[in-house]
Write a protein that holds these residues in place. Structure first.
Motif, PDB file in Angstrom:
ATOM      1  N   VAL A  90       0.854  -1.184   0.000  1.00 13.86           N
ATOM      2  CA  VAL A  90       0.000   0.000   0.000  1.00 13.86           C
ATOM      3  C   VAL A  90       0.891   1.235   0.000  1.00 13.86           C
ATOM      4  N   LEU A  91       0.801   2.020  -1.084  1.00 13.90           N
ATOM      5  CA  LEU A  91       1.674   3.175  -1.273  1.00 13.90           C
ATOM      6  C   LEU A  91       0.838   4.433  -1.456  1.00 13.90           C
ATOM      7  N   ASN A  92       1.181   5.474  -0.725  1.00 14.44           N
ATOM      8  CA  ASN A  92       0.414   6.708  -0.723  1.00 14.44           C
ATOM      9  C   ASN A  92       1.046   7.713  -1.679  1.00 14.44           C
ATOM     10  N   ALA A  93       0.284   8.113  -2.718  1.00  9.80           N
ATOM     11  CA  ALA A  93       0.769   9.106  -3.674  1.00  9.80           C
ATOM     12  C   ALA A  93       0.136  10.466  -3.439  1.00  9.80           C
ATOM     13  N   THR A  94      -0.579  10.638  -2.310  1.00 13.93           N
ATOM     14  CA  THR A  94      -1.237  11.908  -2.010  1.00 13.93           C
ATOM     15  C   THR A  94      -0.449  12.662  -0.942  1.00 13.93           C
ATOM     16  N   THR A  95      -0.967  13.824  -0.593  1.00 13.18           N
ATOM     17  CA  THR A  95      -0.348  14.625   0.469  1.00 13.18           C
ATOM     18  C   THR A  95      -0.975  14.352   1.831  1.00 13.18           C
ATOM     19  N   ARG A  96      -1.928  13.457   1.897  1.00 13.86           N
ATOM     20  CA  ARG A  96      -2.599  13.146   3.159  1.00 13.86           C
ATOM     21  C   ARG A  96      -1.770  12.141   3.961  1.00 13.86           C
ATOM     22  N   GLY A  98      -0.756   9.339   6.704  1.00 14.47           N
ATOM     23  CA  GLY A  98      -1.341   8.190   7.373  1.00 14.47           C
ATOM     24  C   GLY A  98      -2.356   7.408   6.542  1.00 14.47           C
ATOM     25  N   LEU A  99      -2.568   7.808   5.300  1.00 16.57           N
ATOM     26  CA  LEU A  99      -3.589   7.161   4.465  1.00 16.57           C
ATOM     27  C   LEU A  99      -3.183   5.744   4.093  1.00 16.57           C
ATOM     28  N   ALA A 100      -1.917   5.511   3.849  1.00 20.95           N
ATOM     29  CA  ALA A 100      -1.455   4.180   3.474  1.00 20.95           C
ATOM     30  C   ALA A 100      -1.645   3.192   4.626  1.00 20.95           C
ATOM     31  N   LYS A 101      -1.263   3.590   5.832  1.00 21.37           N
ATOM     32  CA  LYS A 101      -1.384   2.694   6.982  1.00 21.37           C
ATOM     33  C   LYS A 101      -2.849   2.395   7.299  1.00 21.37           C
ATOM     34  N   GLN A 102      -3.689   3.418   7.236  1.00 25.62           N
ATOM     35  CA  GLN A 102      -5.125   3.215   7.501  1.00 25.62           C
ATOM     36  C   GLN A 102      -5.728   2.223   6.508  1.00 25.62           C
ATOM     37  N   VAL A 117       4.334  -0.692   3.342  1.00 27.48           N
ATOM     38  CA  VAL A 117       3.390   0.399   3.570  1.00 27.48           C
ATOM     39  C   VAL A 117       4.195   1.695   3.658  1.00 27.48           C
ATOM     40  N   GLY A 118       3.858   2.681   2.819  1.00 28.22           N
ATOM     41  CA  GLY A 118       4.602   3.940   2.855  1.00 28.22           C
ATOM     42  C   GLY A 118       4.222   4.841   1.703  1.00 28.22           C
ATOM     43  N   ASN A 119       5.114   5.711   1.338  1.00 28.44           N
ATOM     44  CA  ASN A 119       4.873   6.673   0.261  1.00 28.44           C
ATOM     45  C   ASN A 119       5.194   6.040  -1.092  1.00 28.44           C
ATOM     46  N   ALA A 120       4.544   6.531  -2.120  1.00 26.58           N
ATOM     47  CA  ALA A 120       4.786   6.042  -3.468  1.00 26.58           C
ATOM     48  C   ALA A 120       6.141   6.519  -3.968  1.00 26.58           C
ATOM     49  N   THR A 121       6.656   5.834  -4.945  1.00 23.70           N
ATOM     50  CA  THR A 121       7.930   6.223  -5.546  1.00 23.70           C
ATOM     51  C   THR A 121       7.766   7.531  -6.324  1.00 23.70           C
ATOM     52  N   ASP A 165       0.651  -3.968  -6.019  1.00 22.48           N
ATOM     53  CA  ASP A 165       0.820  -2.627  -5.460  1.00 22.48           C
ATOM     54  C   ASP A 165      -0.487  -1.861  -5.559  1.00 22.48           C
ATOM     55  N   LEU A 166      -0.892  -1.266  -4.462  1.00 19.93           N
ATOM     56  CA  LEU A 166      -2.024  -0.344  -4.452  1.00 19.93           C
ATOM     57  C   LEU A 166      -1.465   1.051  -4.224  1.00 19.93           C
ATOM     58  N   ILE A 167      -1.499   1.857  -5.281  1.00 20.30           N
ATOM     59  CA  ILE A 167      -1.007   3.232  -5.199  1.00 20.30           C
ATOM     60  C   ILE A 167      -2.221   4.141  -5.041  1.00 20.30           C
ATOM     61  N   ILE A 168      -2.337   4.776  -3.890  1.00 21.05           N
ATOM     62  CA  ILE A 168      -3.516   5.565  -3.572  1.00 21.05           C
ATOM     63  C   ILE A 168      -3.430   6.930  -4.242  1.00 21.05           C
ATOM     64  N   GLY A 169      -4.515   7.310  -4.953  1.00 20.97           N
ATOM     65  CA  GLY A 169      -4.559   8.577  -5.661  1.00 20.97           C
ATOM     66  C   GLY A 169      -5.366   9.642  -4.945  1.00 20.97           C
ATOM     67  N   ASP A 170      -5.435  10.822  -5.548  1.00 17.95           N
ATOM     68  CA  ASP A 170      -6.073  11.983  -4.921  1.00 17.95           C
ATOM     69  C   ASP A 170      -7.572  11.785  -4.683  1.00 17.95           C
ATOM     70  N   ARG A 171      -8.267  11.026  -5.543  1.00 19.95           N
ATOM     71  CA  ARG A 171      -9.722  10.858  -5.394  1.00 19.95           C
ATOM     72  C   ARG A 171     -10.106   9.735  -4.445  1.00 19.95           C
TER      73      ARG A 171
END
Length: 202
Positions: A90-96, A98-102, A117-121, A165-171
């Protein structure tokens, strides 16, 4: 009696009624007309009760129309991996924050294995405008896609194993409700009806 009407000898002239051939002919014509009318009426009744298609052969009791139609039989279930066999990064590509861990914690509750679990590349960080991007083997992506609607699936033919890989986007707001995700997963792996053997409807 005398004169020209005097009867002589022991024979008497036979008195016959003239034949009325006109009446006989008229009676025959009338009979033919009546029979013709009755026959036409019978044909009309048969046409009505046989569906109005004019098929007198079927209405008269011929063999029923046995048409051959395909029947539906369940196709084998798709060979998709179970959630417990998938490892989700789970990779967070947003500015929010804790979103990846949640999101990872919720996926773990639903039976998925959790990897990184962390930030996207840098390739994806702050560049995913939609709900998210799913990367991994083609057979694994549909299983993870049942958990969130609108994510873009990008199969990777050279990806080995069962990690996705789940890369979380802005929406992205949240995963689908668990009940809806479970229903989607059930429909995904259930046998689907497909046309198979032919049968006759008589």
């Amino acid at each position: 009696m005398g004169g020209q009407y005097r009867i002589t000898g022991d024979k008497y002239p036979r008195m016959r009624r003239p034949r009325r051939r006109g009446r006989v002919v008229l009676a025959v014509v009338a009979s033919v007309a009546v029979l013709g009318t009755a026959g036409w009426g019978t044909l009309q009744l048969i046409d009505v009760f046989s569906g109005g298609d004019g098929d007198l052969t079927s209405a008269a009791g011929s063999q029923p129309d046995c048409t051959t139609r395909p029947t539906a039989s369940p196709a084998p279930a798709k060979a998709l991996p179970a959630p417990r066999t998938l490892t989700v990064n789970v990779l967070n590509a947003t500015t929010r924050q804790g979103l990846a861990k949640q999101t990872a914690d919720e996926l773990k509750k639903r039976g998925f294995r959790i990897g990184k679990v962390g930030n996207a590349t840098a390739q994806y960080d702050k560049k995913v405008k939609g709900t998210g991007i799913l990367l991994g083997p083609a057979t694994a992506l549909p299983v993870l896609a049942t958990q969130l609607t609108g994510a873009e699936s990008r199969p990777q033919a050279d990806r080995r194993g069962t990690a996705v890989d789940l890369i979380i986007g802005d929406r992205f707001r949240a995963l689908n409700p668990k009940a809806a995700a479970d229903q989607a997963l059930t429909e995904l792996t259930a046998p689907q009806p497909t046309p198979s053997a032919q049968r006759k409807n008589c």
